[in-house]
Design a protein around this motif. Sequence first.
Motif, PDB file in Angstrom:
ATOM      1  N   ALA A 161      23.149  85.980  74.048  1.00 36.99           N
ATOM      2  CA  ALA A 161      23.949  86.365  72.882  1.00 36.99           C
ATOM      3  C   ALA A 161      23.497  85.562  71.668  1.00 36.99           C
ATOM      4  O   ALA A 161      23.142  84.388  71.796  1.00 36.99           O
ATOM      5  N   PRO A 162      23.498  86.177  70.494  1.00 36.97           N
ATOM      6  CA  PRO A 162      23.076  85.450  69.299  1.00 36.97           C
ATOM      7  C   PRO A 162      24.093  84.387  68.912  1.00 36.97           C
ATOM      8  O   PRO A 162      25.280  84.515  69.179  1.00 36.97           O
ATOM      9  N   GLU A 163      23.602  83.328  68.310  1.00 38.19           N
ATOM     10  CA  GLU A 163      24.481  82.281  67.813  1.00 38.19           C
ATOM     11  C   GLU A 163      24.793  82.602  66.358  1.00 38.19           C
ATOM     12  O   GLU A 163      23.893  82.870  65.570  1.00 38.19           O
ATOM     13  N   PRO A 164      26.077  82.581  65.987  1.00 33.07           N
ATOM     14  CA  PRO A 164      26.404  82.884  64.594  1.00 33.07           C
ATOM     15  C   PRO A 164      25.833  81.814  63.664  1.00 33.07           C
ATOM     16  O   PRO A 164      25.899  80.630  63.965  1.00 33.07           O
ATOM     17  N   THR A 165      25.262  82.248  62.555  1.00 35.87           N
ATOM     18  CA  THR A 165      24.679  81.309  61.607  1.00 35.87           C
ATOM     19  C   THR A 165      25.099  81.675  60.196  1.00 35.87           C
ATOM     20  O   THR A 165      25.565  82.781  59.931  1.00 35.87           O
ATOM     21  N   ALA A 166      24.913  80.733  59.297  1.00 37.28           N
ATOM     22  CA  ALA A 166      25.191  80.985  57.883  1.00 37.28           C
ATOM     23  C   ALA A 166      24.151  81.919  57.292  1.00 37.28           C
ATOM     24  O   ALA A 166      24.365  82.490  56.228  1.00 37.28           O
ATOM     25  N   ASP A 167      23.006  82.085  57.982  1.00 35.43           N
ATOM     26  CA  ASP A 167      21.955  82.961  57.476  1.00 35.43           C
ATOM     27  C   ASP A 167      22.420  84.408  57.377  1.00 35.43           C
ATOM     28  O   ASP A 167      21.934  85.155  56.535  1.00 35.43           O
ATOM     29  N   VAL A 168      23.339  84.816  58.231  1.00 35.99           N
ATOM     30  CA  VAL A 168      23.847  86.183  58.165  1.00 35.99           C
ATOM     31  C   VAL A 168      24.581  86.383  56.844  1.00 35.99           C
ATOM     32  O   VAL A 168      24.414  87.409  56.179  1.00 35.99           O
ATOM     33  N   ALA A 169      25.364  85.393  56.439  1.00 36.78           N
ATOM     34  CA  ALA A 169      26.076  85.491  55.159  1.00 36.78           C
ATOM     35  C   ALA A 169      25.091  85.566  54.004  1.00 36.78           C
ATOM     36  O   ALA A 169      25.276  86.353  53.066  1.00 36.78           O
ATOM     37  N   ASP A 170      24.044  84.747  54.060  1.00 37.32           N
ATOM     38  CA  ASP A 170      23.010  84.793  53.017  1.00 37.32           C
ATOM     39  C   ASP A 170      22.345  86.163  52.966  1.00 37.32           C
ATOM     40  O   ASP A 170      22.083  86.701  51.887  1.00 37.32           O
ATOM     41  N   SER A 171      22.080  86.734  54.126  1.00 39.77           N
ATOM     42  CA  SER A 171      21.452  88.054  54.181  1.00 39.77           C
ATOM     43  C   SER A 171      22.381  89.139  53.638  1.00 39.77           C
ATOM     44  O   SER A 171      21.932  90.085  52.992  1.00 39.77           O
ATOM     45  N   LEU A 172      23.684  89.005  53.903  1.00 37.96           N
ATOM     46  CA  LEU A 172      24.641  89.963  53.361  1.00 37.96           C
ATOM     47  C   LEU A 172      24.698  89.879  51.836  1.00 37.96           C
ATOM     48  O   LEU A 172      24.806  90.895  51.150  1.00 37.96           O
ATOM     49  N   VAL A 173      24.605  88.661  51.313  1.00 36.22           N
ATOM     50  CA  VAL A 173      24.567  88.497  49.858  1.00 36.22           C
ATOM     51  C   VAL A 173      23.303  89.146  49.300  1.00 36.22           C
ATOM     52  O   VAL A 173      23.341  89.860  48.288  1.00 36.22           O
ATOM     53  N   GLU A 174      22.165  88.929  49.960  1.00 38.20           N
ATOM     54  CA  GLU A 174      20.905  89.540  49.520  1.00 38.20           C
ATOM     55  C   GLU A 174      20.988  91.067  49.574  1.00 38.20           C
ATOM     56  O   GLU A 174      20.441  91.756  48.719  1.00 38.20           O
ATOM     57  N   LEU A 175      21.686  91.582  50.567  1.00 30.36           N
ATOM     58  CA  LEU A 175      21.878  93.027  50.680  1.00 30.36           C
ATOM     59  C   LEU A 175      22.638  93.559  49.467  1.00 30.36           C
ATOM     60  O   LEU A 175      22.252  94.577  48.871  1.00 30.36           O
ATOM     61  N   ARG A 176      23.684  92.852  49.071  1.00 32.59           N
ATOM     62  CA  ARG A 176      24.468  93.267  47.900  1.00 32.59           C
ATOM     63  C   ARG A 176      23.655  93.119  46.609  1.00 32.59           C
ATOM     64  O   ARG A 176      23.735  93.974  45.722  1.00 32.59           O
ATOM     65  N   VAL A 177      22.865  92.056  46.503  1.00 27.50           N
ATOM     66  CA  VAL A 177      22.015  91.872  45.321  1.00 27.50           C
ATOM     67  C   VAL A 177      21.010  93.011  45.223  1.00 27.50           C
ATOM     68  O   VAL A 177      20.770  93.565  44.141  1.00 27.50           O
ATOM     69  N   GLY A 178      20.427  93.403  46.341  1.00 28.53           N
ATOM     70  CA  GLY A 178      19.492  94.521  46.354  1.00 28.53           C
ATOM     71  C   GLY A 178      20.155  95.813  45.930  1.00 28.53           C
ATOM     72  O   GLY A 178      19.571  96.621  45.197  1.00 28.53           O
ATOM     73  N   GLN A 179      21.380  96.029  46.386  1.00 30.04           N
ATOM     74  CA  GLN A 179      22.117  97.229  45.995  1.00 30.04           C
ATOM     75  C   GLN A 179      22.339  97.248  44.481  1.00 30.04           C
ATOM     76  O   GLN A 179      22.113  98.262  43.816  1.00 30.04           O
ATOM     77  N   THR A 180      22.770  96.128  43.939  1.00 26.45           N
ATOM     78  CA  THR A 180      23.024  96.038  42.500  1.00 26.45           C
ATOM     79  C   THR A 180      21.741  96.226  41.705  1.00 26.45           C
ATOM     80  O   THR A 180      21.725  96.911  40.667  1.00 26.45           O
ATOM     81  N   GLU A 181      20.658  95.636  42.196  1.00 31.06           N
ATOM     82  CA  GLU A 181      19.363  95.774  41.523  1.00 31.06           C
ATOM     83  C   GLU A 181      18.903  97.233  41.493  1.00 31.06           C
ATOM     84  O   GLU A 181      18.442  97.736  40.461  1.00 31.06           O
TER      85      GLU A 181
END
Length: 107
Positions: A64-84
């Motif tokens: 099972a994957p270990e939860p990391t803060a990187d997922v939150a960073d990736s979600l932010v990048e996803l939203r930035v890409g959408q806005t861009e």
Amino acid sequence: MQISGSALSAGLGAVQAGQRRIDQAGSDIARQTLPQREEQPAAAAQAQQANRPDPAQNTPPVRAPEPTADVADSLVELRVGQTEAQAGAQVITTADEVLGTLVDVRA
């Protein structure tokens, strides 16, 4: 006309950059959240194949994957890409309207 063409190019570039950011963030999220198969040494894998005739039992255990803060960073990048991408689309729309107005004025 050159101004309108450069605005269209800038808008298209923003849409493409946003799409690349979205693709990368989506890949990162999938990599971080999907279960990973544990690798087995080649000798252990061969020993298992010799002892077990059923190939379904030769699959390595799933970790099972270990939860990391990187997922939150990736979600932010996803939203930035959408806005861009949305901003780029708005630039294209505005440049199209300006071009249409210029054509109407010239005609």
